[in-house]
Design a protein around this motif. Structure first.
Motif, short mmCIF file in Angstrom:
data_model
loop_
_atom_site.label_atom_id
_atom_site.label_comp_id
_atom_site.label_asym_id
_atom_site.label_seq_id
_atom_site.Cartn_x
_atom_site.Cartn_y
_atom_site.Cartn_z
N UNK A 1 -0.83 9.15 -0.67
CA UNK A 1 -0.41 7.77 -0.93
C UNK A 1 -0.92 7.39 -2.31
N UNK A 2 0.01 7.10 -3.24
CA UNK A 2 -0.44 6.88 -4.62
C UNK A 2 0.39 5.79 -5.30
N UNK A 3 -0.23 5.16 -6.27
CA UNK A 3 0.43 4.15 -7.10
C UNK A 3 0.94 2.99 -6.23
N UNK A 4 0.03 2.32 -5.56
CA UNK A 4 0.46 1.28 -4.62
C UNK A 4 -0.46 0.08 -4.69
N UNK A 5 0.05 -1.03 -4.13
CA UNK A 5 -0.80 -2.20 -3.97
C UNK A 5 -0.42 -2.94 -2.70
N UNK A 6 -1.40 -3.63 -2.13
CA UNK A 6 -1.18 -4.35 -0.88
C UNK A 6 -2.14 -5.52 -0.75
N UNK A 7 -1.61 -6.60 -0.18
CA UNK A 7 -2.35 -7.86 -0.16
C UNK A 7 -2.31 -8.55 1.22
N UNK A 8 -3.40 -9.23 1.52
CA UNK A 8 -3.44 -10.28 2.54
C UNK A 8 -3.10 -9.82 3.95
N UNK A 9 -3.75 -8.74 4.40
CA UNK A 9 -3.68 -8.35 5.81
C UNK A 9 -4.83 -9.00 6.57
N UNK A 10 -4.70 -9.09 7.89
CA UNK A 10 -5.81 -9.66 8.66
C UNK A 10 -6.84 -8.61 9.02
N UNK A 11 -6.38 -7.34 9.19
CA UNK A 11 -7.32 -6.35 9.71
C UNK A 11 -7.31 -5.09 8.83
N UNK A 12 -6.54 -4.06 9.21
CA UNK A 12 -6.66 -2.79 8.48
C UNK A 12 -5.54 -2.58 7.48
N UNK A 13 -5.84 -1.84 6.42
CA UNK A 13 -4.78 -1.33 5.54
C UNK A 13 -4.34 0.04 6.09
N UNK A 14 -5.23 1.03 6.10
CA UNK A 14 -4.91 2.34 6.69
C UNK A 14 -5.43 2.41 8.12
N UNK B 1 -4.99 11.65 1.10
CA UNK B 1 -5.34 11.65 -0.32
C UNK B 1 -4.76 10.40 -0.96
N UNK B 2 -5.62 9.53 -1.43
CA UNK B 2 -5.20 8.24 -1.99
C UNK B 2 -5.54 8.22 -3.47
N UNK B 3 -4.58 7.80 -4.29
CA UNK B 3 -4.86 7.71 -5.72
C UNK B 3 -4.15 6.51 -6.35
N UNK B 4 -4.86 5.75 -7.12
CA UNK B 4 -4.37 4.60 -7.87
C UNK B 4 -3.83 3.49 -6.97
N UNK B 5 -4.74 2.67 -6.50
CA UNK B 5 -4.32 1.55 -5.64
C UNK B 5 -5.05 0.27 -5.97
N UNK B 6 -4.40 -0.82 -5.59
CA UNK B 6 -5.02 -2.15 -5.63
C UNK B 6 -4.84 -2.74 -4.24
N UNK B 7 -5.93 -3.01 -3.55
CA UNK B 7 -5.87 -3.56 -2.19
C UNK B 7 -6.82 -4.75 -2.12
N UNK B 8 -6.25 -5.91 -1.81
CA UNK B 8 -7.04 -7.13 -1.77
C UNK B 8 -6.86 -7.85 -0.43
N UNK B 9 -7.93 -8.37 0.10
CA UNK B 9 -7.91 -9.30 1.23
C UNK B 9 -7.46 -8.63 2.53
N UNK B 10 -8.34 -7.82 3.08
CA UNK B 10 -8.11 -7.16 4.38
C UNK B 10 -9.42 -7.25 5.16
N UNK B 11 -9.35 -6.88 6.45
CA UNK B 11 -10.59 -6.69 7.21
C UNK B 11 -11.27 -5.40 6.79
N UNK B 12 -10.48 -4.33 6.75
CA UNK B 12 -10.99 -3.00 6.38
C UNK B 12 -9.96 -2.27 5.56
N UNK B 13 -10.44 -1.41 4.68
CA UNK B 13 -9.51 -0.57 3.92
C UNK B 13 -8.96 0.54 4.82
N UNK B 14 -9.80 1.13 5.66
CA UNK B 14 -9.36 2.25 6.51
C UNK B 14 -10.15 2.28 7.80
N UNK B 15 -9.40 2.55 8.90
CA UNK B 15 -10.04 2.69 10.21
C UNK B 15 -9.49 3.91 10.92
N UNK B 16 -10.34 4.85 11.29
CA UNK B 16 -9.93 5.87 12.27
C UNK B 16 -9.91 5.18 13.61
#
Ligand code: ADA
Ligand code: CA
Ligand code: CA
Length: 229
Positions: free
Chosen positions: A129-142, A151-166
Motif C-alpha cells: 500500500x503506497x502513495x496514499x492518504x486517509x482522514x477522520x476514521x473513528x477506529x482503525x485504518x488497517x 508493506x506501506x510506503x509514503x502515506x499521510x494518515x490523520x485522525x484515527x483510533x489506531x493506525x493498524x490493528x491485528x
C-alpha cells in the motif's frame, strides 16, 4: 580524518537543530485531483486485471453501508490475487474501505473520510500500500485478519483510533513494515496486536500526537528515523 570530523560536526549540529539526518523528505501521500464522480451501488471487484480509477471520486451508495462503526458494511473495492488498484479517491461515505484477498497492491488512493476501517487484509498474501492518504476514521485504518506481510510506503494518515490493528484475539503472524509516513492524532497509537509472533516497524516517518507506537504482544516492534513534530 578531517572528513570524519566535518561529518561528525554536521551530525551534531543537525541533531542539536532537531533535524533528522535519515528523513530525506516528508511524506507526500496521494496526488490525485478529482477528475469526476462515480456512484457505486456494489463493491468494485479488482481480480484478474489491474484497475486504474483515473483519479475519479467513487461514492459508495448508502445501501452498502453508512461509514459508521457498524461491522456489516460492504467494502468499496475488493482486490484479489495480487492485482493492483490505483488512482482512486473514495468519497465521503467510506463504508468498509478496501478489502484485500490473497495479496495485492493499492497505489495512490485517497480516503476522504475513513468509514468502519480503511484497509482490511482478509486472507493471506503480500500486500503493498503506497502513495496514499486517509482522514477522520473513528477506529482503525488497517485491520489485519489473516497471516500476511504488509508493506506501506509514503502515506499521510490523520485522525484515527489506531493506525493498524491485528484482529483482536488472533495469534497468527503478521509482518508489517511502514516507511515514510506522516501520522497524526491517533487516539490510541500506531501498531496493536495480541499475537506474540507478529512483527512491526516504522521508519523515516513523521509523527504528531500519534500515541504509543507499539501496543500489545509484538515479537518485535521498533522504529527508526522518526521525527516527532
Ligand atoms: C472487529 C471485529 C472483527 C472484524 C473486524 C473487521 O475487529 O471484531 O470480527 O469484523 O472488526 O474486519 O472490521
Ligand atoms: Ca471493525
Ligand atoms: Ca471492517
Amino acid at each position: 580524518m578531517l572528513k570524519q570530523k566535518v561529518f561528525l560536526s554536521f551530525c551534531l549540529v543537525s541533531a542539536s537543530l532537531g533535524l533528522d539526518l535519515f528523513t530525506a523528505s516528508a511524506a507526500s501521500g496521494s496526488w490525485c485531483n478529482s477528475t469526476g464522480n462515480v456512484n457505486i451501488y456494489s463493491t468494485v471487484l479488482v481480480s484478474s486485471q489491474d484497475y486504474d480509477g483515473g483519479c475519479r471520486t467513487f461514492h459508495p451508495s448508502t445501501s452498502m453501508g453508512d461509514g459508521s462503526q457498524d461491522e456489516n458494511q460492504d467494502p468499496a473495492f475488493r482486490v484479489e490475487n495480487g492485482a493492483t488498484l490505483k488512482n482512486v479517491i473514495i468519497g465521503y461515505n467510506g463504508v468498509d474501505g478496501i478489502h484485500v484477498y490473497n495479496g495485492g497492491t493499492l497505489d495512490n488512493i485517497h480516503w476522504t473520510n475513513v468509514g468502519e476501517d480503511a484497509v482490511t487484509i482478509k486472507s493471506s498474501g503480500n500486500v503493498y500500500v503506497r502513495n496514499f492518504e486517509g482522514y477522520n476514521g473513528s477506529d482503525k485504518f488497517f485491520q489485519i485478519n489473516a497471516p500476511s506481510n504488509l508493506y506501506v510506503d509514503n502515506c499521510i494518515v490523520h485522525n484515527m483510533g489506531k493506525f493498524l490493528r491485528q484482529s483482536g484475539g488472533t495469534y497468527f503472524q503478521i509482518n508489517v513494515s511502514v516507511n515514510n509516513c506522516q501520522i497524526a492524532n491517533m487516539g490510541e497509537g500506531i501498531f496493536r496486536t495480541d499475537s506474540y509472533s507478529s512483527t512491526a516497524k516504522i521508519t523515516n516517518s513523521q509523527l504528531h500526537n500519534a500515541g504509543s507506537i507499539c501496543i500489545g504482544n509484538w515479537a518485535s516492534c521498533w522504529w527508526s528515523g522518526i521525527t516527532w513534530y
